[in-house]
Design a protein around this motif. Structure first.
Motif, short mmCIF file in Angstrom:
data_model
loop_
_atom_site.label_atom_id
_atom_site.label_comp_id
_atom_site.label_asym_id
_atom_site.label_seq_id
_atom_site.Cartn_x
_atom_site.Cartn_y
_atom_site.Cartn_z
N ILE A 59 0.85 -1.19 0.00
CA ILE A 59 0.00 0.00 0.00
C ILE A 59 0.89 1.24 0.00
CG2 ILE A 59 -1.67 1.35 1.33
CD1 ILE A 59 -2.87 -1.11 0.04
N ASP A 60 0.68 2.09 -0.99
CA ASP A 60 1.38 3.37 -1.08
C ASP A 60 0.51 4.42 -0.39
OD1 ASP A 60 2.71 5.66 -1.71
OD2 ASP A 60 2.47 5.47 -3.90
N VAL A 61 0.87 4.77 0.83
CA VAL A 61 0.06 5.71 1.61
C VAL A 61 -0.07 7.05 0.90
CG1 VAL A 61 -0.14 6.92 3.82
CG2 VAL A 61 0.72 4.57 3.76
N ALA A 62 0.94 7.45 0.16
CA ALA A 62 0.88 8.73 -0.55
C ALA A 62 -0.12 8.69 -1.70
CB ALA A 62 2.28 9.09 -1.07
N ASN A 63 -0.50 7.49 -2.13
CA ASN A 63 -1.43 7.34 -3.24
C ASN A 63 -2.69 6.59 -2.79
OD1 ASN A 63 -2.08 7.78 -5.98
ND2 ASN A 63 -1.44 5.70 -6.53
N ILE A 64 -3.08 6.80 -1.52
CA ILE A 64 -4.16 6.01 -0.93
C ILE A 64 -5.50 6.30 -1.60
CG2 ILE A 64 -4.82 7.63 0.90
CD1 ILE A 64 -4.40 3.80 1.20
N GLN A 65 -5.71 7.52 -2.11
CA GLN A 65 -7.00 7.84 -2.72
C GLN A 65 -7.24 6.99 -3.97
OE1 GLN A 65 -9.22 9.73 -1.19
NE2 GLN A 65 -7.70 9.98 0.43
N ALA A 66 -6.20 6.74 -4.73
CA ALA A 66 -6.36 5.88 -5.91
C ALA A 66 -6.70 4.45 -5.49
CB ALA A 66 -5.08 5.89 -6.75
N THR A 67 -6.12 4.00 -4.40
CA THR A 67 -6.44 2.66 -3.90
C THR A 67 -7.88 2.60 -3.44
OG1 THR A 67 -4.14 2.33 -3.20
CG2 THR A 67 -5.82 0.90 -2.21
N ASP A 69 -10.33 4.41 -4.53
CA ASP A 69 -11.16 4.41 -5.75
C ASP A 69 -11.26 2.99 -6.32
OD1 ASP A 69 -11.58 7.14 -5.62
OD2 ASP A 69 -9.97 7.64 -7.04
N ALA A 70 -10.14 2.27 -6.31
CA ALA A 70 -10.15 0.90 -6.81
C ALA A 70 -11.01 -0.01 -5.94
CB ALA A 70 -8.72 0.36 -6.88
N VAL A 71 -10.98 0.23 -4.63
CA VAL A 71 -11.83 -0.53 -3.71
C VAL A 71 -13.30 -0.28 -4.01
CG1 VAL A 71 -12.54 -0.76 -1.29
CG2 VAL A 71 -10.11 -0.66 -1.88
N ASP A 72 -13.67 0.98 -4.17
CA ASP A 72 -15.07 1.32 -4.50
C ASP A 72 -15.51 0.65 -5.79
OD1 ASP A 72 -15.67 2.86 -2.29
OD2 ASP A 72 -15.03 4.74 -3.21
N ALA A 73 -14.66 0.70 -6.80
CA ALA A 73 -15.01 0.13 -8.09
C ALA A 73 -15.17 -1.39 -7.99
CB ALA A 73 -13.96 0.48 -9.14
N ARG A 74 -14.27 -2.05 -7.26
CA ARG A 74 -14.34 -3.50 -7.12
C ARG A 74 -15.55 -3.91 -6.31
NH1 ARG A 74 -13.11 -7.28 -10.44
NH2 ARG A 74 -11.97 -9.06 -9.62
N LEU A 75 -15.83 -3.17 -5.26
CA LEU A 75 -16.98 -3.48 -4.41
C LEU A 75 -18.28 -3.46 -5.20
CD1 LEU A 75 -17.98 -4.11 -1.56
CD2 LEU A 75 -18.02 -1.65 -1.11
N ALA A 247 -6.34 -4.93 -6.93
CA ALA A 247 -5.01 -4.80 -7.51
C ALA A 247 -4.37 -3.48 -7.09
CB ALA A 247 -5.09 -4.88 -9.03
N VAL A 248 -3.10 -3.55 -6.69
CA VAL A 248 -2.29 -2.36 -6.44
C VAL A 248 -1.09 -2.44 -7.37
CG1 VAL A 248 -3.09 -2.00 -4.08
CG2 VAL A 248 -1.17 -3.55 -4.49
N GLY A 249 -0.20 -1.48 -7.27
CA GLY A 249 0.85 -1.37 -8.28
C GLY A 249 1.74 -2.58 -8.43
N ASP A 250 2.00 -3.30 -7.32
CA ASP A 250 2.96 -4.39 -7.38
C ASP A 250 2.37 -5.73 -6.96
OD1 ASP A 250 2.57 -3.64 -4.78
OD2 ASP A 250 4.69 -3.56 -4.23
N GLY A 251 1.05 -5.86 -7.04
CA GLY A 251 0.43 -7.13 -6.67
C GLY A 251 -1.00 -6.92 -6.23
N ARG A 278 -12.69 8.99 3.58
CA ARG A 278 -11.63 8.63 2.63
C ARG A 278 -10.25 8.90 3.26
NH1 ARG A 278 -13.21 7.27 -2.24
NH2 ARG A 278 -11.18 7.74 -3.20
N SER A 279 -10.10 8.35 4.46
CA SER A 279 -8.82 8.48 5.16
C SER A 279 -8.44 7.12 5.73
CB SER A 279 -8.91 9.50 6.30
OG SER A 279 -9.88 9.11 7.26
N CYS A 280 -7.14 6.90 5.88
CA CYS A 280 -6.62 5.63 6.39
C CYS A 280 -5.56 5.89 7.45
CB CYS A 280 -6.00 4.80 5.25
SG CYS A 280 -7.12 4.37 3.92
N GLN A 281 -5.39 4.94 8.30
CA GLN A 281 -4.33 5.05 9.31
C GLN A 281 -3.74 3.66 9.61
OE1 GLN A 281 -6.25 6.74 12.71
NE2 GLN A 281 -7.38 4.88 13.19
#
Length: 281
Positions: A59-67, A69-75, A247-251, A278-281
């Motif tokens: 997980i790239d925390v700096a790019n968490i919003q894109a992740t 978005d991918a979760v929303d789309a997959r769900l 899917a994320v960038g490396d797996g 839309r925040s993670c910790q």
């Protein structure tokens, strides 16, 4: 002929237990031992199950919003408001048929050596409920069918179950919200499913819908009313929660759904996220 003694094996003891259940290759029907088939997607199920246990992506925390978005789309693609319950119901029927035949329903159970040890291929067919109530039994031609295949290998149920759904029509109604396998409030919907199913059991076959534990690999078409789309995905139902891959960038990372939050499990840690803020910790 003297019956098999304690611990003796037989290929099967019955050829046809009911119209919906066949034990193929019974000793009474054919003297030769049957060749037990492997699940057609076993290698892929092994690989997918391994990712659920040990995610391959980070997980790239700096790019968490894109992740997210991918979760929303997959769900949105997974139909978790009805598909898990439909699969659990099919497994429940398989459990009932096996239990009625005196066959094992738990892949992790030991073999009972004080009884005839059976090997069998078990096929359970079911006519879908359809989109409307009509007098008499449901019509397979109009409503479609589901079919599941399981293997009892020398007295032990294998963990892999597979099958097909052929033009299956079913309904989602408000009363269905009592199911433990729904993630959103139900409304009246006409649903359809057509494709292949591969399931990996994580415990005994369920005796009620809400206690099912399985991994599903699906490929085919899913529909709401007259709108259908091609879909190919997997999700896991385990210990009262849903997991799915994203899917994320490396797996792949694994998404675990909670009531108001989600957890993202990756090779570099677990992150708790709130989809509303839309925040993670």
């Amino acid at each position: 002929m003297r019956p098999p003694g304690k611990g003796r094996t037989a290929s099967a003891s019955v050829c046809m237990l009911a119209p919906a259940l066949a034990l193929i290759g019974a000793a009474a029907c054919a003297p030769a031992a049957i060749a037990l088939p492997d699940a057609p997607m076993k290698a892929q199920a092994d690989a997918v199950a391994a990712i659920y246990e040990s995610p391959t992506g980070t997980i790239d925390v700096a790019n968490i919003q894109a992740t997210l978005d991918a979760v929303d789309a997959r769900l949105a693609e997974l139909h978790l408001d009805w598909l898990p319950a439909l699969m659990a119901e099919s497994l429940l029927r398989l459990a009932q048929r096996l239990s009625d035949a005196g066959e094992p329903t738990d892949p992790d159970a030991g073999i009972e050596t004080d009884r005839v040890i059976i090997s069998a291929v078990v096929v359970v067919q079911r006519v879908c409920r359809g989109w409307s109530d009509v007098p008499g039994p449901p019509d397979a031609a109009a409503n479609g069918t589901t079919e599941l295949t399981a293997v009892v290998d020398h007295g032990r149920l294998r963990e892999d179950v597979w099958g097909t759904v052929a033009a299956c029509k079913t309904r989602l109604e408000p009363t269905d919200t009592s199911s433990a396998l729904t993630v959103t409030p139900s409304v009246n919907l006409n649903l359809s499913i057509d494709g292949s199913l591969d399931l990996r059991l994580y415990g005994p076959l369920p005796r009620s819908v809400g206690v099912a534990k399985f991994l599903l690999l699906f490929s085919g078409r899913l529909g709401i009313d007259d709108r259908t789309t091609d879909s190919s995905f997997d999700f896991r139902v385990l210990d009262g929660h849903f997991d799915f891959r994203v899917a994320v960038g490396d797996g792949d990372a694994i998404v675990e759904l909670g009531a108001t939050t989600i957890s993202l499990r990756a090779s570099n840690g677990t992150f708790t996220c709130d989809l509303a803020s839309r925040s993670c910790q």
